[in-house]
Structure formats: C-alpha cells, structure tokens
Design a protein around this motif. Sequence first.
Motif, PDB file in Angstrom:
ATOM      1  N   THR A   1      -7.450 -70.179  27.950  1.00 49.21           N
ATOM      2  CA  THR A   1      -6.060 -70.109  28.366  1.00 49.21           C
ATOM      3  C   THR A   1      -6.021 -70.054  29.886  1.00 49.21           C
ATOM      4  O   THR A   1      -7.055 -70.133  30.543  1.00 49.21           O
TER       5      THR A   1
ATOM      6  N   CYS B   1      -8.666 -72.789  33.395  1.00 48.88           N
ATOM      7  CA  CYS B   1      -8.779 -72.373  32.000  1.00 48.88           C
ATOM      8  C   CYS B   1      -9.937 -71.384  31.874  1.00 48.88           C
ATOM      9  O   CYS B   1     -11.021 -71.618  32.391  1.00 48.88           O
TER      10      CYS B   1
ATOM     11  N   GLN C   1      -3.798 -79.584  27.540  1.00 50.09           N
ATOM     12  CA  GLN C   1      -4.123 -78.315  26.893  1.00 50.09           C
ATOM     13  C   GLN C   1      -5.518 -77.879  27.310  1.00 50.09           C
ATOM     14  O   GLN C   1      -6.433 -78.690  27.385  1.00 50.09           O
ATOM     15  N   CYS C   2      -5.698 -76.586  27.597  1.00 52.58           N
ATOM     16  CA  CYS C   2      -7.032 -76.055  27.878  1.00 52.58           C
ATOM     17  C   CYS C   2      -7.916 -76.258  26.648  1.00 52.58           C
ATOM     18  O   CYS C   2      -7.406 -76.287  25.516  1.00 52.58           O
ATOM     19  N   PRO C   3      -9.235 -76.372  26.837  1.00 51.26           N
ATOM     20  CA  PRO C   3     -10.140 -76.484  25.685  1.00 51.26           C
ATOM     21  C   PRO C   3      -9.979 -75.290  24.737  1.00 51.26           C
ATOM     22  O   PRO C   3      -9.468 -74.232  25.131  1.00 51.26           O
ATOM     23  N   ASP C   4     -10.441 -75.445  23.512  1.00 48.47           N
ATOM     24  CA  ASP C   4     -10.333 -74.400  22.482  1.00 48.47           C
ATOM     25  C   ASP C   4     -10.739 -73.030  23.003  1.00 48.47           C
ATOM     26  O   ASP C   4     -11.721 -72.902  23.727  1.00 48.47           O
ATOM     27  N   ASP C   5      -9.981 -72.013  22.604  1.00 54.01           N
ATOM     28  CA  ASP C   5     -10.239 -70.612  22.921  1.00 54.01           C
ATOM     29  C   ASP C   5     -10.077 -70.269  24.403  1.00 54.01           C
ATOM     30  O   ASP C   5     -10.445 -69.186  24.824  1.00 54.01           O
TER      31      ASP C   5
END
Length: 122
Positions: free
Chosen positions: A68, A80, A62-66
């Motif tokens: 995409t 990302c 998953q990409c880091p928070d916030d």
Amino acid sequence: VCSECAAGKYLASGMAACEDLPGCVPGYYRTGTSTSSIGSCLPCAKGTYKDRMGLWSDGCTQCPDDLTTDGPAETSESACRLGDPCGNSFRLPADEGCDDGNLVDGDGCSSSCTIEDNYACS
C-alpha cells in the motif's frame, strides 16, 4: 467532413484544431475527458500511484499485492510498501493510533485503529 480528435487530444468550442490534453502532475490522473473537454485532475487513491507515463490517460497503477502507500497522490511504485492491516494486534505507529486485535468500535480502539474519544491506549 467531420473527424474526431485522436486519443489524448481535445477540441473545445472555438478551437480551430485538436490540441493535446494537458498533463496532470504526477500522483494525479485525468478524469471526465471527452473530445470537447479536458476534464479534471484527481489524486490517486491510497494504495495506487501515477508516474509520468501517460499523464493524460485515465487511472492510477495499483501497488503490487500486499503493498500500500502512506497516502493518496503517490508518484512511483517505490512509494508502495508493506502495510500493517488494522485489527491484527500489531501496531505500526506510522499507520495506527492503536490496534487491539479486532475491528469493533466502542472499545477504545476504533474499527479503523484510531483511539476513540474519552479513551487512552498504550
């Protein structure tokens, strides 16, 4: 004496010994594996990536928070980036055809920020 193949290996019918699972190309992950099946390679979903590490293993990172990605099947964390959420009244041309500040269909700009049929948006 029976023994199971180690993680990352499989044994198909007619094979004499366990063999390494073939790797998926970067941006894809292997799913449906078992000790007798190599499964198949599927693209990582938008917002995730898969680099060369552990190509036979399940899942994408998953990409880091916030953050995409522009699309599916990305190959590194450098893909990302900060996204532009639909419905915030700010239109990022690469991501949205329109953004009218809401997530309502039928007003010319759809809930997915695409221009609806029979509408023109500026």
